[in-house]
Design a protein around this motif. Sequence first.
Motif, PDB file in Angstrom:
ATOM      1  N   SER A  29      31.100  62.716  39.463  1.00 27.52           N
ATOM      2  CA  SER A  29      32.420  62.675  40.080  1.00 27.52           C
ATOM      3  C   SER A  29      33.436  62.573  38.941  1.00 27.52           C
ATOM      4  N   GLY A  30      33.933  61.390  38.616  1.00 29.76           N
ATOM      5  CA  GLY A  30      34.815  61.280  37.451  1.00 29.76           C
ATOM      6  C   GLY A  30      34.026  61.400  36.156  1.00 29.76           C
ATOM      7  N   GLY A  31      32.769  60.969  36.197  1.00 27.34           N
ATOM      8  CA  GLY A  31      31.899  61.088  35.021  1.00 27.34           C
ATOM      9  C   GLY A  31      32.144  60.033  33.954  1.00 27.34           C
ATOM     10  N   MET A  32      32.931  59.021  34.263  1.00 31.67           N
ATOM     11  CA  MET A  32      33.302  58.068  33.213  1.00 31.67           C
ATOM     12  C   MET A  32      32.125  57.209  32.746  1.00 31.67           C
ATOM     13  N   MET A 106      40.254  59.245  35.988  1.00 32.09           N
ATOM     14  CA  MET A 106      39.073  60.069  36.243  1.00 32.09           C
ATOM     15  C   MET A 106      38.040  59.353  37.107  1.00 32.09           C
TER      16      MET A 106
ATOM     17  N   THR B  62      34.570  56.993  24.239  1.00 35.06           N
ATOM     18  CA  THR B  62      35.534  56.721  25.321  1.00 35.06           C
ATOM     19  C   THR B  62      36.359  55.463  25.097  1.00 35.06           C
ATOM     20  N   MET B  71      45.646  66.271  31.877  1.00 32.90           N
ATOM     21  CA  MET B  71      44.964  67.282  32.678  1.00 32.90           C
ATOM     22  C   MET B  71      45.550  67.206  34.085  1.00 32.90           C
ATOM     23  N   ARG B  74      47.779  64.206  34.481  1.00 35.24           N
ATOM     24  CA  ARG B  74      47.304  62.842  34.284  1.00 35.24           C
ATOM     25  C   ARG B  74      46.688  62.696  32.899  1.00 35.24           C
ATOM     26  N   SER B  75      46.887  61.560  32.273  1.00 36.91           N
ATOM     27  CA  SER B  75      46.289  61.349  30.957  1.00 36.91           C
ATOM     28  C   SER B  75      44.792  61.102  31.110  1.00 36.91           C
ATOM     29  N   VAL B  76      44.007  61.786  30.298  1.00 37.38           N
ATOM     30  CA  VAL B  76      42.547  61.635  30.346  1.00 37.38           C
ATOM     31  C   VAL B  76      41.988  61.644  28.930  1.00 37.38           C
ATOM     32  N   SER B  80      35.350  62.652  27.074  1.00 38.40           N
ATOM     33  CA  SER B  80      34.451  62.163  28.119  1.00 38.40           C
ATOM     34  C   SER B  80      34.468  63.055  29.342  1.00 38.40           C
ATOM     35  N   ILE B  81      34.917  64.281  29.120  1.00 37.99           N
ATOM     36  CA  ILE B  81      34.968  65.277  30.193  1.00 37.99           C
ATOM     37  C   ILE B  81      34.360  66.553  29.632  1.00 37.99           C
ATOM     38  N   GLN B  85      34.023  71.012  33.519  1.00 40.05           N
ATOM     39  CA  GLN B  85      34.648  70.187  34.560  1.00 40.05           C
ATOM     40  C   GLN B  85      36.152  70.451  34.627  1.00 40.05           C
TER      41      GLN B  85
END
Lengths: 265, 182
Positions: A29-32, A106, B62, B71, B74-76, B80-81, B85
């Motif tokens: 999902s968010g993958g965090m 996320m 992370t 993205m 929103r800040s991401v 970690s993506i 995705q």
Amino acid sequence: MYATSYHRASSVGEAVNLRASHDEGRYVSGGMTLIATMKQRLAAPSDLIDLRHIADLRGISVEGRSVRIGAATPHADVAGSAALRTVCPALCHLAGLIGDPHVRNMGTIGGSVANNDPAADYPSAVLALNATVVTDRREIAADDFFLGMFDTALEEAEMITAFRFEAPEKAGYAKFPNPASRYAITGVFVAKTAGGARVAVTGAGSSGVFRVPEMEAALLSSWAPESVANVSVDPAQLMSDLHATAEYRANLVRVMAKRAVQASL
Amino acid sequence: MGTVFEETRAPSMGQEEDNMAKVTLTVNGRTMSGECDDRTLLVHFIREKLGLTGTHVGCDTTQCGACVVHMDGRSVKSCSILAVQASGSTVTTIEGIAAQGELHPVQAAFNQHHGLQCGFCTPGMVMTAVDMIGRHGGALDEATVRHELEGNICRCTGYHNIVKAVLAANEEMHGAARQAAE
């Protein structure tokens, strides 16, 4: 990271079918948690089924006192929901304490609960609020959902789609965070629900989130911080690690419970 | 990424072959595409496939926030993506915030208030500050700035001048609007 194959699902049905046809696959999902775990090669799913683009899984609705939160709703949306804040501000507060702003953009409630990390925040809220975990195939009561560290009642390929609960009369959450990771060294969620007082502890238990019946009984007779101040928790059922001993955590359970009740007033 | 890992592993661990994907992003207003393995992280895609090296890899776990991009507004943390995705989304990187050669007010404030020393964390700090200022609509105080910087680590400055710069940029971006309203 080991190689993997990515699939983007556009509906719950498609996601479940994809997951069911890949034995070594995982939902993301968010993958965090999952992406970080894959980077460390502690997880190596053959396939990733991305749930982030399924519109039905996202969003918060509040009708009267009934709350429904879609499983793929990010923590930032829970923290910032004005509708949820009017009926259950403690849950907004909890979501705003997870990770950092970027992680909250996320990471999702469904992912956190499905993973059932023993130090995650959300399991304590789901258990204390007596929430119903809605999946693609059934509904599971919170008391039946959390089975142990990283272990839940979810079957192979079963997917959480939403959480439902009745807003409590009062609720509060207090956590003692690890200063680096923001995970709970101990976190306590208290809720005064129609069914009585419920106290759920995360971060401390050696088998994950757990309830404290002695505190619940004390709060039932008097909802006040002093009621839980002298209820002790047996360190034998708590974790010891480099962050805190079991005895230290046992004390934290009491202190966080007091603060959570105080916050609920 | 794209590396052939030589160590042995259990047959059940992941795929043997990399699955290749075409990733398309709208980056700083331009549509950009590239091919990468499914396991490629967004930050590596941005740096190595798109050649935008302003976004940094600091800790890769992370925690440090040097890789922060926006993205879909929103800040991401782009470390970690996976790039796959993010495919289809709109991404803003540090290269995309200055308009027509003029520094963004946050960049100008970091310069003016000496909000950096080595500069490695700065792209993430600036992208975080832009997001923070946008979200709070002008209502920012020092405590909030310090709290919201929890996902960004700086090992040089001790944060004082970063906080000063964010507050100054907030004033620059919202002060004028406030004055007009008064």
